[in-house]
Design a protein around this motif. Structure first.
Motif, short mmCIF file in Angstrom:
data_model
loop_
_atom_site.label_atom_id
_atom_site.label_comp_id
_atom_site.label_asym_id
_atom_site.label_seq_id
_atom_site.Cartn_x
_atom_site.Cartn_y
_atom_site.Cartn_z
N ALA A 27 65.69 68.00 82.19
CA ALA A 27 65.41 67.47 83.53
C ALA A 27 65.83 68.48 84.59
O ALA A 27 65.13 68.69 85.58
CB ALA A 27 66.12 66.14 83.73
N GLY A 28 66.96 69.13 84.37
CA GLY A 28 67.43 70.15 85.31
C GLY A 28 66.46 71.32 85.40
O GLY A 28 66.18 71.84 86.48
N LYS A 29 65.93 71.73 84.27
CA LYS A 29 64.95 72.83 84.26
C LYS A 29 63.67 72.42 84.98
O LYS A 29 63.07 73.22 85.69
CB LYS A 29 64.64 73.25 82.83
N ASP A 30 63.23 71.16 84.78
CA ASP A 30 62.03 70.67 85.45
C ASP A 30 62.22 70.67 86.96
O ASP A 30 61.33 71.09 87.71
CB ASP A 30 61.68 69.27 84.97
N SER A 33 62.11 74.15 88.28
CA SER A 33 60.73 74.65 88.26
C SER A 33 59.94 74.12 89.46
O SER A 33 59.19 74.87 90.10
CB SER A 33 60.05 74.23 86.96
N VAL A 34 60.11 72.85 89.78
CA VAL A 34 59.41 72.27 90.93
C VAL A 34 59.89 72.91 92.22
O VAL A 34 59.09 73.24 93.10
CB VAL A 34 59.63 70.73 90.98
N GLY A 35 61.19 73.14 92.33
CA GLY A 35 61.72 73.80 93.52
C GLY A 35 61.19 75.22 93.67
O GLY A 35 60.84 75.66 94.77
N GLN A 36 61.08 75.93 92.56
CA GLN A 36 60.55 77.30 92.59
C GLN A 36 59.08 77.28 93.01
O GLN A 36 58.65 78.12 93.80
CB GLN A 36 60.72 77.96 91.22
N ALA A 37 58.30 76.35 92.48
CA ALA A 37 56.89 76.25 92.84
C ALA A 37 56.72 75.95 94.32
O ALA A 37 55.86 76.52 94.98
CB ALA A 37 56.21 75.18 91.99
N GLY A 38 57.56 75.06 94.86
CA GLY A 38 57.50 74.76 96.29
C GLY A 38 57.86 75.97 97.13
O GLY A 38 57.22 76.25 98.15
N ASP A 39 58.86 76.71 96.70
CA ASP A 39 59.26 77.92 97.42
C ASP A 39 58.15 78.96 97.39
O ASP A 39 57.87 79.60 98.41
CB ASP A 39 60.54 78.49 96.78
#
Length: 43
Positions: A27-30, A33-39
């Motif tokens: 869950a932490g990796k997911d 990943s979402v935060g990186q995609a938004g950035d």
């Protein structure tokens, strides 16, 4: 008899504890990943 039950309970707790830890890691990796995609989308 009681000793066998205690060993089985300890083994079960170990398995569930390990599975829960892996789930939290996933869950932490997911979330990361979402935060990186938004950035990436913002930049």
């Amino acid at each position: 008899m009681v000793r066998n039950i205690l060993i089985a309970l300890a083994a079960g707790a170990l398995v569930f504890g390990t599975a829960a830890c892996n789930t939290v890691k996933g869950a932490g990796k997911d979330i990361k990943s979402v935060g990186q995609a938004g950035d990436d989308a913002i930049n």
